[in-house]
Every structure is written in structure tokens, then in C-alpha cells.
Design a protein around this motif. Structure first.
Motif, PDB file in Angstrom:
ATOM      1  N   LYS A  13       0.829  -1.200   0.000  1.00 46.34           N
ATOM      2  CA  LYS A  13       0.000   0.000   0.000  1.00 46.34           C
ATOM      3  C   LYS A  13       0.865   1.253   0.000  1.00 46.34           C
ATOM      4  O   LYS A  13       0.552   2.236  -0.675  1.00 46.34           O
ATOM      5  CB  LYS A  13      -0.941  -0.008   1.206  1.00 46.34           C
ATOM      6  N   GLY A  14       1.950   1.200   0.768  1.00 47.19           N
ATOM      7  CA  GLY A  14       2.866   2.338   0.802  1.00 47.19           C
ATOM      8  C   GLY A  14       3.439   2.630  -0.581  1.00 47.19           C
ATOM      9  O   GLY A  14       3.485   3.770  -1.029  1.00 47.19           O
ATOM     10  N   ARG A  17       0.698   4.104  -2.859  1.00 51.00           N
ATOM     11  CA  ARG A  17       0.437   5.493  -2.516  1.00 51.00           C
ATOM     12  C   ARG A  17       1.525   6.390  -3.083  1.00 51.00           C
ATOM     13  O   ARG A  17       1.259   7.432  -3.669  1.00 51.00           O
ATOM     14  CB  ARG A  17       0.359   5.643  -0.999  1.00 51.00           C
ATOM     15  N   ASP A  22      -1.372  10.815  -3.241  1.00 45.74           N
ATOM     16  CA  ASP A  22      -2.365  10.693  -2.173  1.00 45.74           C
ATOM     17  C   ASP A  22      -3.803  10.748  -2.664  1.00 45.74           C
ATOM     18  O   ASP A  22      -4.660  10.004  -2.196  1.00 45.74           O
ATOM     19  CB  ASP A  22      -2.168  11.809  -1.129  1.00 45.74           C
ATOM     20  N   ASP A  23      -4.069  11.646  -3.619  1.00 45.66           N
ATOM     21  CA  ASP A  23      -5.454  11.832  -4.065  1.00 45.66           C
ATOM     22  C   ASP A  23      -5.993  10.582  -4.726  1.00 45.66           C
ATOM     23  O   ASP A  23      -7.067  10.095  -4.380  1.00 45.66           O
ATOM     24  CB  ASP A  23      -5.550  12.995  -5.058  1.00 45.66           C
ATOM     25  N   TYR A  25      -4.773   7.650  -4.553  1.00 44.09           N
ATOM     26  CA  TYR A  25      -4.766   6.545  -3.606  1.00 44.09           C
ATOM     27  C   TYR A  25      -6.027   6.579  -2.751  1.00 44.09           C
ATOM     28  O   TYR A  25      -6.724   5.574  -2.612  1.00 44.09           O
ATOM     29  CB  TYR A  25      -3.524   6.598  -2.713  1.00 44.09           C
ATOM     30  N   SER A  26      -6.351   7.753  -2.197  1.00 41.88           N
ATOM     31  CA  SER A  26      -7.494   7.745  -1.285  1.00 41.88           C
ATOM     32  C   SER A  26      -8.813   7.590  -2.043  1.00 41.88           C
ATOM     33  O   SER A  26      -9.780   7.084  -1.492  1.00 41.88           O
ATOM     34  CB  SER A  26      -7.492   8.964  -0.361  1.00 41.88           C
ATOM     35  N   ALA A  30      -8.103   3.346  -0.839  1.00 42.94           N
ATOM     36  CA  ALA A  30      -8.168   3.439   0.620  1.00 42.94           C
ATOM     37  C   ALA A  30      -9.014   2.316   1.216  1.00 42.94           C
ATOM     38  O   ALA A  30      -8.780   1.873   2.326  1.00 42.94           O
ATOM     39  CB  ALA A  30      -8.717   4.806   1.028  1.00 42.94           C
ATOM     40  N   SER A 273      -8.185   7.585   9.525  1.00 49.45           N
ATOM     41  CA  SER A 273      -6.948   8.157   8.984  1.00 49.45           C
ATOM     42  C   SER A 273      -6.979   9.679   8.987  1.00 49.45           C
ATOM     43  O   SER A 273      -5.937  10.318   8.927  1.00 49.45           O
ATOM     44  CB  SER A 273      -6.743   7.652   7.561  1.00 49.45           C
TER      45      SER A 273
END
Ligand code: ADP
Ligand code: MG
Length: 473
Positions: A13-14, A17, A22-23, A25-26, A30, A273
Motif C-alpha cells: 500500500k505504501g 500510494r 495521495d489523491d 490513492y485515497s 483506501a 486516517s
């Protein structure tokens, strides 16, 4: 599954991401969970079919590559939808089914068992926050956006002492007015009425200023003693929990309860989170149970809530009669949240009581005018609809406007026309023109087709909800 697998998954997952940002990914990853690793196949689950197909068509190779970078022996990724299993197991409440049979106007029956003083007694003795007797499972309406949360809540409320704890903590998050408090209080009422486990409901405030300070003045032994009395600890509005020492107490309480096999239920306006002020260990403990989001109330659910509310009001005001057309109007126009729905009905009731005039559509339009948020629905452009739909279904915008009739273009085109009709004020001929010069009857056909399908095809209905949300954000 082993800890090694979970740790590997955390590293994957790291990587993901870091690669997608981030965008992205989430938005898409997520809520992806690792289910199993067997013979080089990694099974991952996501909560919706839409997410599944999106990830499959856009990110399958990347996900695989991230796994292979961690574990070279991984040869294949299998993506499954996890809520589908749970959903089919959910039985609609009897009261709801009975109500569905009704047409036209309401009968005055259909009331839940009145709550007894004893149900609240246990809770009060433990020093809980006040409970509203109306907020029970019987009055909680279930729809697409809250099915999973409601099922999990019922499960918690029905569990017996000594039953294995299925998910701990149960963490429910949703925006304002979408039913968090209602569901948490329903657990408290039902749990205490069943008498199996004592349920304590606390707002984060009460937790901070009552519970924790009481515990602080006592010894560690007294703390354990107090906890022993509680089978289920319910904490509402966790986002308001503030202060380092309070958080330390919270963390301590959380760990002590969970380790002792007691159930913890939490509601918040954001996922674990996003609880910035909590430290990482608490966040990961919170995320380690079941995290469920409740989405916006759909129109159908708003309608059911209104119906149930009218029925409840009629027990005190037998002459309060609201035609279904009026309820339909409110459900359609008052879109914000459950609180506004309640406000709208209260006005109708007040007007009806004070003037003696029956509730009509004209009256409703006048009374609830200011509850219809001027910025809602947001103005959506046909171009935006075409762009977003094309992207979601992985076709080009010119495909949507073209005369191609292959299935992979026809359905997205129908969805786009349907959205154009429901989200904009454009007429059918205008929409037809904007879709490559089509006739208005073609648009009408598309709209009817999709309207018909969303009633029976849950996955499609969900896709459309997601598209709507994207367009209105
Ligand atoms: P939150 O705590 O998420 O801000 P509440 O639980 O206070 O929201 O809900 C706001 C209002 O909407 C309450 O009157 C509640 O009873 C009502 N409501 C929300 N969701 C539902 C539902 N699914 N069924 C019945 N009423 C609901
Ligand atoms: Mg609340």
C-alpha cells in the motif's frame, strides 16, 4: 492470515500510494483490503463493484507490480467485492416490509414496542449521555447508503455475552445528519433491552469531562472494576475528542476494553486516517476493526424516513395526514440531510395544527422553500457529465456522441443522457442535440431504460450514485 502477510500488504500500500499520489490513492485504494494470499494469487477486496471494475481497468498492472516488488512469487491479483456477500445476507426489517404494502395515505398503526424505563436505567446508572427514545432500530430506515452500517450495528446489539467479538472496534463515519447518532443510540437501546451486555453511550464530550475525570480520581483497580461492568462502550462524535491526556485515557480505555473482549463502537464525521490529532497507534487500532461509511441519504431513503416520521407523529396527532405526493416532493427537494427532513415535517405539522388547513402540495412548497438549499442541486454541465461518464466507463467522449451501437458504448451513453435529464434543467430535445444530434425520443428511451434498471440492478444504481456525487461535488 499471518502478520507477515499483513505487513507485506502494508508495504505494498505504501508503494502504491507513493506511485499514484495521495489523491488517487485515497479515491480508489483506501478501502481495498487484503483477503488472502494463496499459491501466488493475492486476493484483494473492495466494497463496490464500481471500484472493482475501475481498479481492474486502470490499475491492475500497477497493483500487481507493487506486489511483485515486495514478493516476487506473486503471479496474479484477484479482485473481489466484499459487501455483496454481506448485503445478500441482510433481511429487511419487518416493519419496513409492511409499510411498503401501503398506498395513498397512512394508517395510524405500525408502532414499535415502547421503550421501558428499565432500558435506559442501566445506561444512566453507568453515567451515560442522555438518550433520545425515538432513536431506535425500529425508526432507522435502511437504504443503499447505510445497509452495511445498520447490519453491523444490529449484529453488535444482538451479540451475547461471551460471543466472539466479530469486529472491534466498529467504526462508523458519515457527514452531518446522516444517522450516526441515531444508529449508535439504537445499539444502546437494543443492547440494554436485551440485557445481555451493558451498553454505555457517551458523547466524546461526556467522555472527556465525565468518564475520564471520574476514572482519574480512582485507583487502577477501580478503573478495571468500572470497565468490567461495561459490555459495550459507544462513543459518539469522536472527532471532538481533544487534548493529549484525554487521548491517552481514551487510548488506554480502548485497549483495555478490546483486550478484555468488550465491544467498542465509535462514530465520527471522518475516517480514522483523518483524525489528525490522534497518534498513529490509536488510529491504527481504530482502523483495525470494521470501518464503515454511511453515504448521503438517497431520495428513496429520504422518502422512507419521511413516511416513518409521519407515522410516528400520528400517534400524537391522529389527524395529521400527509399525502404521499407531498412526501415525494420533500424527499426530492430537501436533499441535505436527516435534520432538514425533520425540520420540513415539523413545519407542516405546525402549520396544520395552527391553521387547521390540510397539508397540500402548495402548502408544502411554501413552507419548505428555505430548506431547499439554493446551491443544491449544483449546476451541472452536460459537458461535465459526458466527460465524467466517459472516464468512468473508459470510453471517449466522442464515442458517446457517435452513432456507434456496441454495448460498451450504448450503456454509458444512456447513463449520461439519464444524468443530463436528472441533473440539469435541459429539455429532452436539447439533450438530444448535445448528444450528437439525437432525437428527443431517443433521449426519453434512454432515461426510461436507466430509471427501470436502477430499481433492480443494485450495482448500476450504486454506480450512478457515485457518478452523481462526483458531478455535484
Ligand atoms: P448524525 O449524528 O450523523 O449527525 P443523526 O443521527 O443525528 O445524524 O440524524 C439526523 C436526523 O436524521 C435524526 O432525526 C435522525 O433520526 C434522522 N435520520 C438519519 N438517518 C436516518 C435513517 N436512516 N432512518 C431514520 N432517520 C434517520
Ligand atoms: Mg450525531
Amino acid at each position: 492470515m499471518s502478520n507477515v502477510d499483513q505487513e507485506g500488504w502494508a508495504r505494498v500500500k505504501g508503494r502504491l500510494r507513493a506511485e499514484v499520489g495521495d489523491d488517487v490513492y485515497s479515491s480508489w485504494f483506501a478501502r481495498m483490503d487484503l483477503e488472502a494470499i494463496e499459491d501466488g494469487t493475492v486476493r484483494l477486496s473492495v466494497p463496490t463493484r464500481f471500484l472493482k471494475s475501475w481498479i481492474q481497468s486502470h490499475y491492475a498492472e500497477r497493483v500487481l507490480a507493487c506486489w511483485q516488488a515486495e514478493q516476487a512469487q506473486v503471479g496474479r491479483i484477484e479482485l473481489i467485492v466484499r459487501s455483496a456477500v454481506l448485503r445478500s445476507a441482510i433481511v429487511r426489517p419487518k416493519a419496513e416490509i409492511e409499510r411498503r404494502g401501503e398506498t395513498g395515505h397512512f394508517g395510524a398503526n405500525g408502532h414499535a414496542r415502547p421503550l421501558s424505563a428499565g432500558d435506559a436505567g442501566v445506561h444512566e446508572a453507568l453515567g451515560g449521555s442522555p438518550l433520545d427514545p425515538r432513536l431506535t432500530f425500529d425508526t432507522f430506515m435502511v437504504g443503499r447508503s447505510n445497509t452495511l452500517a445498520q447490519a453491523a450495528a444490529r449484529q453488535v446489539a444482538a451479540a451475547k455475552r461471551g460471543d466472539p467479538v466479530m469486529f472491534n472496534p466498529l467504526y462508523i463515519h458519515a457527514g452531518v445528519g446522516l444517522g450516526k447518532t441515531h444508529l449508535l443510540q439504537a445499539i444502546t437501546w437494543a443492547g440494554n433491552a436485551a440485557g445481555e451486555r451493558k451498553v454505555l453511550y457517551l458523547t466524546a464530550e461526556k467522555f472527556m469531562y465525565g468518564f475520564v475525570s471520574a476514572l482519574r480520581t480512582q485507583t487502577a483497580l477501580a478503573f478495571k472494576e468500572a470497565l468490567r461492568g461495561i459490555g459495550v462502550l459507544v462513543i459518539d462524535d469522536l472527532q471532538f475528542l481533544q487534548g493529549k491526556s484525554t487521548q491517552a485515557e481514551f487510548c488506554h480505555t480502548l485497549n483495555a476494553l478490546i483486550d478484555a473482549g468488550r465491544q467498542v463502537v465509535i462514530a465520527s464525521d471522518r475516517p480514522p486516517s483523518d483524525l489528525e490529532s490522534l497518534d498513529d497507534r490509536v488510529r491504527s487500532r481504530l482502523a483495525g476493526g470494521l470501518v464503515v461509511e454511511m453515504g448521503p441519504l438517497g431520495e428513496e431513503l429520504r422518502f422512507e424516513i419521511l413516511k416513518a416520521r409521519v407515522m410516528a407523529a400520528r400517534s400524537h396527532h391522529p389527524s395529521f395526514d400527509v399525502p404521499l405526493t407531498v412526501l415525494g416532493y420533500i424527499a426530492k427537494t430537501v436533499t441535505h440531510n436527516g435534520r432538514d427532513l425533520e425540520g420540513a415535517l415539523n413545519r407542516l405539522l405546525a402549520h396544520n395544527k395552527l391553521t387547521g388547513h390540510p397539508v397540500t402540495l402548495e402548502m408544502a412548497e411554501r413552507e419548505v422553500r428555505d430548506l431547499i438549499r439554493p446551491q443544491e442541486p449544483k449546476r451541472v454541465k452536460i459537458e461535465d457529465i459526458q466527460r465524467v461518464v466517459a472516464r468512468q466507463y473508459n470510453v471517449s467522449r466522442s464515442d458517446l456522441l457517435s452513432s456507434r451501437r456496441t454495448a460498451n458504448v450504448v450503456r454509458p451513453r444512456q447513463v449520461a443522457m439519464y444524468l443530463a435529464k436528472t441533473l440539469t434543467l435541459r429539455s429532452l430535445p436539447e439533450i438530444g442535440r448535445r448528444f450528437g444530434g439525437r432525437d428527443h425520443t431517443t433521449v426519453l428511451h434512454a432515461v426510461r431504460k436507466i430509471e427501470g434498471l436502477v430499481g433492480s440492478d443494485m450495482a448500476l444504481a450504486e454506480e450512478i450514485e457515485i457518478l452523481k456525487r462526483q458531478l455535484q461535488e
